[in-house]
Motif scaffolding. Structure first.
Motif, PDB file in Angstrom:
ATOM      1  N   ASN A  35       0.816  -1.212   0.000  1.00 48.68           N
ATOM      2  CA  ASN A  35       0.000   0.000   0.000  1.00 48.68           C
ATOM      3  C   ASN A  35       0.848   1.259   0.000  1.00 48.68           C
ATOM      4  OD1 ASN A  35      -2.549  -1.199  -0.064  1.00 48.68           O
ATOM      5  ND2 ASN A  35      -2.554  -1.522   2.146  1.00 48.68           N
ATOM      6  N   ASP A  83       2.222   1.676  -3.365  1.00 53.66           N
ATOM      7  CA  ASP A  83       1.213   1.627  -4.423  1.00 53.66           C
ATOM      8  C   ASP A  83       1.598   0.602  -5.489  1.00 53.66           C
ATOM      9  OD1 ASP A  83      -1.244   2.430  -5.304  1.00 53.66           O
ATOM     10  OD2 ASP A  83      -0.452   3.980  -6.627  1.00 53.66           O
ATOM     11  N   LEU A 103     -10.687   4.609  -1.244  1.00 58.01           N
ATOM     12  CA  LEU A 103      -9.308   4.515  -1.728  1.00 58.01           C
ATOM     13  C   LEU A 103      -8.874   3.059  -1.878  1.00 58.01           C
ATOM     14  CD1 LEU A 103      -7.722   7.376   0.402  1.00 58.01           C
ATOM     15  CD2 LEU A 103      -7.900   7.320  -2.097  1.00 58.01           C
ATOM     16  N   THR A 104      -9.311   2.202  -0.964  1.00 55.88           N
ATOM     17  CA  THR A 104      -8.949   0.783  -1.036  1.00 55.88           C
ATOM     18  C   THR A 104      -9.498   0.154  -2.304  1.00 55.88           C
ATOM     19  OG1 THR A 104      -8.838   0.545   1.365  1.00 55.88           O
ATOM     20  CG2 THR A 104      -9.192  -1.468   0.083  1.00 55.88           C
ATOM     21  N   LEU A 109     -10.218   1.623  -5.093  1.00 59.03           N
ATOM     22  CA  LEU A 109      -9.474   2.137  -6.241  1.00 59.03           C
ATOM     23  C   LEU A 109      -8.133   1.422  -6.389  1.00 59.03           C
ATOM     24  CD1 LEU A 109     -10.195   5.970  -6.039  1.00 59.03           C
ATOM     25  CD2 LEU A 109     -11.112   4.317  -7.682  1.00 59.03           C
ATOM     26  N   THR A 110      -7.485   1.130  -5.254  1.00 59.29           N
ATOM     27  CA  THR A 110      -6.229   0.381  -5.297  1.00 59.29           C
ATOM     28  C   THR A 110      -6.452  -1.022  -5.847  1.00 59.29           C
ATOM     29  OG1 THR A 110      -5.288   1.618  -3.436  1.00 59.29           O
ATOM     30  CG2 THR A 110      -4.331  -0.545  -3.903  1.00 59.29           C
ATOM     31  N   GLN A 144      -7.007  -0.840  -9.485  1.00 63.18           N
ATOM     32  CA  GLN A 144      -5.732  -0.566 -10.152  1.00 63.18           C
ATOM     33  C   GLN A 144      -4.932  -1.853 -10.322  1.00 63.18           C
ATOM     34  OE1 GLN A 144      -3.186   2.068  -7.971  1.00 63.18           O
ATOM     35  NE2 GLN A 144      -1.720   2.340  -9.640  1.00 63.18           N
ATOM     36  N   ALA A 182      -5.462  12.661  -1.871  1.00 66.25           N
ATOM     37  CA  ALA A 182      -5.199  11.231  -2.070  1.00 66.25           C
ATOM     38  C   ALA A 182      -6.001  10.691  -3.242  1.00 66.25           C
ATOM     39  CB  ALA A 182      -5.540  10.461  -0.794  1.00 66.25           C
ATOM     40  N   MET A 183      -7.254  11.132  -3.372  1.00 66.09           N
ATOM     41  CA  MET A 183      -8.088  10.687  -4.484  1.00 66.09           C
ATOM     42  C   MET A 183      -7.526  11.165  -5.822  1.00 66.09           C
ATOM     43  SD  MET A 183     -10.761   8.800  -3.791  1.00 66.09           S
ATOM     44  CE  MET A 183     -11.898   9.164  -5.110  1.00 66.09           C
ATOM     45  N   LYS A 213      -4.500   9.096  -6.691  1.00 65.84           N
ATOM     46  CA  LYS A 213      -4.868   7.733  -7.069  1.00 65.84           C
ATOM     47  C   LYS A 213      -5.491   7.691  -8.456  1.00 65.84           C
ATOM     48  CE  LYS A 213      -4.713   4.506  -4.910  1.00 65.84           C
ATOM     49  NZ  LYS A 213      -3.671   3.441  -4.876  1.00 65.84           N
ATOM     50  N   ARG A 215      -2.917   8.105 -11.206  1.00 66.82           N
ATOM     51  CA  ARG A 215      -2.160   6.884 -11.492  1.00 66.82           C
ATOM     52  C   ARG A 215      -2.988   5.900 -12.306  1.00 66.82           C
ATOM     53  NH1 ARG A 215       0.106   8.037  -6.305  1.00 66.82           N
ATOM     54  NH2 ARG A 215      -1.525   6.865  -5.208  1.00 66.82           N
TER      55      ARG A 215
END
Length: 360
Positions: free
Chosen positions: A42, A45, A112-113, A115-116, A119, A141-142, A145, A148
């Motif tokens: 995390n 990333d 956010l989790t 989105l990770t 990804q 942070a958004m 993210k 990326r």
């Protein structure tokens, strides 16, 4: 610079083989070690199958749809409309794309989790629905993210959200005109003659809440000014006549009881959305008040049950299905992004039986 498995191993102070075992889940690893590896993943990333990002086919056939609450018709309608547009030919194998609905529960961390995770799956597109959280750290942070994700080839669509601020990410935005909708709804009540109007608002930290409340207060301010400062003094203390809470029926019920305690002479209540309006209506009936003879009630969104409420609910219609379908087309590349990347979707006032001139 692409983060490698070796980078994660160095950060977690384990071997690359241990990182692989944790990520693949095919070999037992001590809980403390596993936690350290996942924290490093995390922090850095790290994206699974990172080398594949250099290939021409860097994305999968997966489309992620983020919603606050799939049980809320506001989000369910949009998510269903998105999914209806992403199916059919167009995936890398010529088949249908797969939609994954991610229910965040309104949690910024979960947002956010997800989105990770999308990804890591190299999602072809991500559609984020509903209002955004007004927190500078989360907004930053958004933005990072989403940038990326976009750099890796994922299409990003915001549906029912304001545009990102200070972001270089390639994002298509469909934003609802909540502020104008809120203003027109309150203007309708003022035109009927209401001067003591309570407001059941949504959560303080949400953009949707702020924009609808600003529209409401803009209408009150304009009415007061237009009357030369006379006749609208009952709405000057808007903090007293506003109660915040979740977008739920229970919130509408409890907030309405609180408003009646603060201002028993209210002649109208505006609810943050139609679900809240149902709760408000229940509280009023419990107190022996008739709608609209004793007090008017209005909502927002024009959810399917609004017209079937008794009496039918005056509300502001947002074209949720149309917006979701357009977001789906943008997510698949079937429709070009709007000029400047942003399109504002108009709100329509729907006057029905739950509002009438005050009789007291």
């Amino acid at each position: 610079m692409t983060v490698t498995l070796a980078d994660v191993a160095a950060r977690a102070q384990v071997s690359p083989a241990t990182v692989s075992r944790v990520l693949n889940g095919n070999y037992p690893v001590a809980a403390a070690t596993r936690e350290r590896v996942l924290r490093a993943v995390n922090d850095l990333d790290y994206v699974l199958n990172g080398p594949a990002s250099s290939l021409a086919a860097a994305t999968s056939d997966l489309v992620g749809i983020l919603v606050n609450d799939i049980a809320d018709p506001f989000f369910g309608i949009m998510a269903g409309a998105v999914q209806s547009e992403i199916g059919g030919p167009g995936g890398r194998a010529g088949g249908e794309r797969m939609a994954v609905v991610c229910n965040t529960g309104g949690s910024p961390e979960r947002e956010l989790t997800y989105l990770t995770l999308l990804q890591r799956q190299r999602a072809a597109a991500v559609v984020l629905t509903g209002g955004a959280l007004e927190d500078p750290a989360h907004a930053a942070a958004m933005s990072a993210k989403l940038a990326r994700l976009a750099d890796a080839g994922t299409r990003i669509v915001l549906c029912g959200r304001p545009p990102l601020e200070d972001s270089d990410a390639a994002v298509a935005t469909l934003t609802f005109d909540n502020r104008n909708g809120g203003r027109r709804l309150t203007e309708h009540l003022l035109t009927l003659g209401h001067r003591r109007i309570g407001y059941v608002a949504g959560p303080l930290e949400r953009t949707t809440t702020r924009h609808r409340l600003e529209g409401h207060r803009d209408a009150l301010a304009a009415s007061t000014t237009g009357a030369g400062g006379n006749g609208n003094a009952g709405n000057t203390d808007q903090d007293e006549l506003t109660v915040h809470g979740p977008y739920t029926r229970r919130s509408g019920y409890e907030a309405t009881l609180e408003l009646l305690r603060r201002a028993p002479d209210l002649t109208a209540i505006v609810a943050a959305n139609d679900t809240v309006a149902l709760g408000a209506s229940a509280a009023l009936r419990e107190r022996g008040l008739r709608i609209p003879e004793d007090i008017s009630v209005a909502g927002f969104d024009d959810l399917p049950f609004s017209v079937d409420a008794v009496p039918a609910l005056t509300t502001v219609r947002l074209p949720l299905h149309e917006a979701g379908a357009r977001a789906g087309r943008l997510a698949t590349g079937a429709e070009e992004a709007p000029p400047g990347g942003v399109a504002t979707i108009a709100a329509e006032l729907m006057v029905r039986g739950s509002t009438a001139p005050p009789c007291r």
